[in-house]
Each structure stands twice: as C-alpha cells, then as structure tokens.
Design a protein around this motif. Structure first.
Motif, PDB file in Angstrom:
ATOM      1  N   LEU A   1       0.857  -1.182   0.000  1.00 50.79           N
ATOM      2  CA  LEU A   1       0.000   0.000   0.000  1.00 50.79           C
ATOM      3  C   LEU A   1       0.893   1.232   0.000  1.00 50.79           C
ATOM      4  O   LEU A   1       1.740   1.402   0.887  1.00 50.79           O
ATOM      5  N   VAL A   2       0.696   2.090  -0.998  1.00 47.75           N
ATOM      6  CA  VAL A   2       1.541   3.271  -1.160  1.00 47.75           C
ATOM      7  C   VAL A   2       0.708   4.522  -0.874  1.00 47.75           C
ATOM      8  O   VAL A   2      -0.284   4.793  -1.557  1.00 47.75           O
ATOM      9  N   GLY A   3       1.132   5.286   0.151  1.00 44.53           N
ATOM     10  CA  GLY A   3       0.403   6.475   0.565  1.00 44.53           C
ATOM     11  C   GLY A   3      -0.469   6.155   1.763  1.00 44.53           C
ATOM     12  O   GLY A   3      -1.613   5.737   1.608  1.00 44.53           O
TER      13      GLY A   3
ATOM     14  N   VAL B   1       4.452   2.042   1.728  1.00 41.71           N
ATOM     15  CA  VAL B   1       5.390   3.083   1.296  1.00 41.71           C
ATOM     16  C   VAL B   1       4.761   4.422   1.625  1.00 41.71           C
ATOM     17  O   VAL B   1       3.661   4.729   1.157  1.00 41.71           O
ATOM     18  N   SER B   2       5.442   5.204   2.444  1.00 40.96           N
ATOM     19  CA  SER B   2       4.919   6.516   2.824  1.00 40.96           C
ATOM     20  C   SER B   2       6.025   7.328   3.485  1.00 40.96           C
ATOM     21  O   SER B   2       6.880   6.764   4.177  1.00 40.96           O
ATOM     22  N   ARG B   3       5.976   8.627   3.290  1.00 38.26           N
ATOM     23  CA  ARG B   3       6.945   9.505   3.962  1.00 38.26           C
ATOM     24  C   ARG B   3       6.518   9.809   5.401  1.00 38.26           C
ATOM     25  O   ARG B   3       7.338  10.215   6.214  1.00 38.26           O
TER      26      ARG B   3
ATOM     27  N   ALA C   1       7.714  -1.037   6.619  1.00 37.43           N
ATOM     28  CA  ALA C   1       7.476   0.293   6.071  1.00 37.43           C
ATOM     29  C   ALA C   1       8.687   0.768   5.277  1.00 37.43           C
ATOM     30  O   ALA C   1       9.829   0.667   5.739  1.00 37.43           O
ATOM     31  N   PHE C   2       8.406   1.293   4.092  1.00 31.48           N
ATOM     32  CA  PHE C   2       9.425   1.900   3.250  1.00 31.48           C
ATOM     33  C   PHE C   2       9.068   3.374   3.040  1.00 31.48           C
ATOM     34  O   PHE C   2       7.893   3.763   3.128  1.00 31.48           O
ATOM     35  N   THR C   3      10.070   4.166   2.745  1.00 34.42           N
ATOM     36  CA  THR C   3       9.817   5.554   2.354  1.00 34.42           C
ATOM     37  C   THR C   3      10.046   5.769   0.866  1.00 34.42           C
ATOM     38  O   THR C   3       9.730   6.842   0.344  1.00 34.42           O
ATOM     39  N   ASP C   4      10.543   4.757   0.178  1.00 32.61           N
ATOM     40  CA  ASP C   4      10.850   4.874  -1.253  1.00 32.61           C
ATOM     41  C   ASP C   4      10.311   3.657  -1.994  1.00 32.61           C
ATOM     42  O   ASP C   4      10.613   2.516  -1.632  1.00 32.61           O
ATOM     43  N   LEU C   5       9.508   3.894  -3.032  1.00 35.22           N
ATOM     44  CA  LEU C   5       8.919   2.784  -3.787  1.00 35.22           C
ATOM     45  C   LEU C   5       9.987   1.963  -4.491  1.00 35.22           C
ATOM     46  O   LEU C   5       9.895   0.726  -4.556  1.00 35.22           O
ATOM     47  N   GLY C   6      10.995   2.628  -5.025  1.00 35.44           N
ATOM     48  CA  GLY C   6      12.046   1.900  -5.723  1.00 35.44           C
ATOM     49  C   GLY C   6      12.729   0.879  -4.836  1.00 35.44           C
ATOM     50  O   GLY C   6      13.032  -0.243  -5.274  1.00 35.44           O
ATOM     51  N   GLU C   7      12.958   1.233  -3.573  1.00 39.23           N
ATOM     52  CA  GLU C   7      13.581   0.298  -2.633  1.00 39.23           C
ATOM     53  C   GLU C   7      12.676  -0.902  -2.394  1.00 39.23           C
ATOM     54  O   GLU C   7      13.134  -2.050  -2.352  1.00 39.23           O
TER      55      GLU C   7
ATOM     56  N   ALA D   1       2.837   4.810 -10.389  1.00 37.51           N
ATOM     57  CA  ALA D   1       2.181   3.727 -11.121  1.00 37.51           C
ATOM     58  C   ALA D   1       3.055   3.215 -12.253  1.00 37.51           C
ATOM     59  O   ALA D   1       3.198   2.002 -12.458  1.00 37.51           O
ATOM     60  N   MET D   2       3.651   4.136 -13.006  1.00 37.02           N
ATOM     61  CA  MET D   2       4.506   3.709 -14.115  1.00 37.02           C
ATOM     62  C   MET D   2       5.735   2.987 -13.603  1.00 37.02           C
ATOM     63  O   MET D   2       6.172   1.975 -14.194  1.00 37.02           O
ATOM     64  N   GLN D   3       6.309   3.448 -12.506  1.00 37.12           N
ATOM     65  CA  GLN D   3       7.463   2.768 -11.915  1.00 37.12           C
ATOM     66  C   GLN D   3       7.110   1.337 -11.525  1.00 37.12           C
ATOM     67  O   GLN D   3       7.886   0.404 -11.758  1.00 37.12           O
TER      68      GLN D   3
END
Length: 309
Positions: free
Chosen positions: A5-7, A32-34, A43-49, A73-75
């Motif tokens: 879940l992102v955001g 993924v969220s800041r 928990a991640f702060t970067d989608l790429g990671e 989304a494209m990433q």
C-alpha cells in the motif's frame, strides 16, 4: 496475494487497510509513505527500494493524491507489478491512457477503481433502469469539506479536483447505472478567491434520448450530508441516497438500507479476480466528464475558503 500500500493517509487507514486485513485473498506485506505506517507491517519511504528488495510483492495499491500518482504507477508497472489505483485514476486523462497502454504491453493488471460503484444498491438501480425511458435525472452531492477532507491542502491545488473529488463519485455511479452515455454541455464552477479548484459546481449534460440531466456539487454543506441521485422515467421514479446505499422506487424502499463499509472489500475482490484472470479494468468515463466540465465550465469567483472557518 501480497500487496503493498503506497500512501498511508486518511483513505488508506480508514478503508484500504481494513479491507485488505479482513480479506482472505490478500496480505498487506509492506507500505510506502513519507509520513505514515501500519503497525506490524514493513514500512518503506521509497517505492524503488520496495520494488528492488521485495520482488515477491506482485501487487501495488496506490492511495497517493492524483498529481504524483502517475510516476509511482509507471514505476511499478515497469518493475512488472500489477497496479490498483485509488480514484481518480490520475491527474489527467493522458496519464491514464499511458498507464493503460503500459499495462497492456507488459501483460499486467491495471485497475482504476471507483468505490462508489460498489455501494449496495448500485447494481439494483442499474438493473431497474435498463428497460426504462429516462425523462429526468438529478444529482445532488453536498457535503462538508472540513469533515471529510481535513487538512488536505492538495485537494485545492491544480490536479486536486476540488469539489469534483467527491463529485466524481456521483458521476461514477451515474455512468454505471445509465444505459446510455452522457456528456457535458455546460457548467458553472464556483472557485474560492484563495484557491485553485472549485468548491461548488453545477453541470448540465446531453442525454441521447433527450432526458434532462443535471448535477449540483457543493462542499459547503452544513448539517446532514446529501448524496442523492433521482431518476424520473416512464416507469416510475428511482431515488438513490446515502451515496448508493439506499434505493426507493416511487417513494417505497427497495431492499434493506445498507452501510458503505462493503465498498472497498468489493474493490479488492475485483482486483483479486482481475489479477487471477490476467485482465484490466480502466473505465475513464467519470474522469472524462470532470475534464469536460473543467473545459466548458465558466469560473465564478466566490468567497475565500479557510480550513478553520
């Protein structure tokens, strides 16, 4: 299936997390969220990671505001992941078309969700209207922005949609239940003098059978919140209220009044089915109507809006 879940904002916490947690099909494997997180979930702060370190997570559900959503989304698609989009599916139609093309080329699932279509009485309303001649349809969607979107300043910026953020929910129902497509003919957008997006809107539509179709959206509603669609036909009058949770035919209740807590579980059921069969669902008709309202709409400047009143 594992999903990330992102955001992690209000909509994610209130709706997505419970829907995933209570589903037999899904495991919330990461976020993924800041700023936000979910207890007990990596928990991640970067989608790429996340995409690099958690290849077993095949599905990404995006709950970000519309403007940054395309890049995420494209990433995810380029990393070979299926993608589920909170409404609206993007900031522009061109973005959505690009995502749809990318998903198709990669053989991945892309699901542009419209949670209000999953309200209990929407399928029944669609079935009832299927063989009727529509004479008039009126949408009245009035709510208190301070109650439902506290502190969400992005909603007032370009791409944030303003009152069309809830208004698009109504349009997602209308485009689902009507047997014929409609399009915008005129609109008036009331824009606070200190904001970029409208706080209210009135819209007129063309209906191919000549029905009178209109919508009124307003974010300044005190007291009871109003989410209603009334359809007058040659076979009687249908009224959807409570955002599609209740239906009346000629003033008589049809079925039991229902809560709206089934909307997001049904979205995740649909996403599960799409992934398993290798399909996508990207219906952009509600977003097209909003885009056309912005194109045709006359802007009227109204009093400034302040979060604290």
């Amino acid at each position: 299936m594992k999903v990330a879940l992102v955001g992690i904002g209000k909509i994610a916490v209130d709706q997505h997390v419970p829907a995933i947690t209570n589903s037999p099909d899904w495991e919330l494997a990461a976020t993924v969220s800041r700023h936000g997180s979910v207890d007990g979930v990596e928990a991640f702060t970067d989608l790429g990671e996340l995409l690099e370190t958690r290849p077993e997570i095949r599905v990404i559900s995006l709950c970000l505001p519309p403007v940054p959503r395309f890049a995420y989304a494209m990433q995810a698609l380029q990393a070979g992941r299926h993608v589920m989009l909170e409404k609206p599916p993007g900031a522009t139609l061109a973005e959505c078309h690009a995502l749809e093309a990318a998903a198709k080329a990669a053989g991945l699932t892309l699901y542009a969700t419209w949670h209000s279509r999953e309200a209990d009485m929407v399928p029944a309303a669609k079935a009832w209207l299927a063989d009727k001649v529509l004479k008039k349809l009126t949408v009245t969607w009035k709510e208190d922005v301070r109650r439902w979107h506290p502190g969400q300043d992005w909603i007032w910026e370009p791409g944030g949609l303003g009152v069309f953020d809830p208004g698009i929910n109504a349009l997602s129902i209308v485009t689902e239940i009507l047997p014929h497509d409609i399009h915008v003919t005129d609109a008036v957008l009331e824009v606070p003098e200190n904001r970029q997006t409208p706080i209210a809107a009135q819209i007129g539509f063309h209906h191919p059978q000549g029905a009178d179709v209109s919508a009124t959206f307003d974010w300044r509603q005190d007291g009871d919140q109003i989410w209603e669609i009334e359809a007058i036909t040659d076979g009687g009058t249908l009224r959807l209220s409570g955002g599609g949770a209740q239906m009346e035919i000629d003033g008589q209740p049809s079925g039991e009044a229902a809560a709206l807590d089934g909307e997001y579980p049904r979205l995740y059921d649909r996403m599960s089915a799409l992934v398993q069969k290798g399909g996508s669902d990207v219906d952009l008709r509600p977003m097209t109507l909003v885009a056309d309202a912005y194109t045709l709409g006359r802007r009227d400047t109204v009093a400034a809006f302040h979060e604290d009143g």
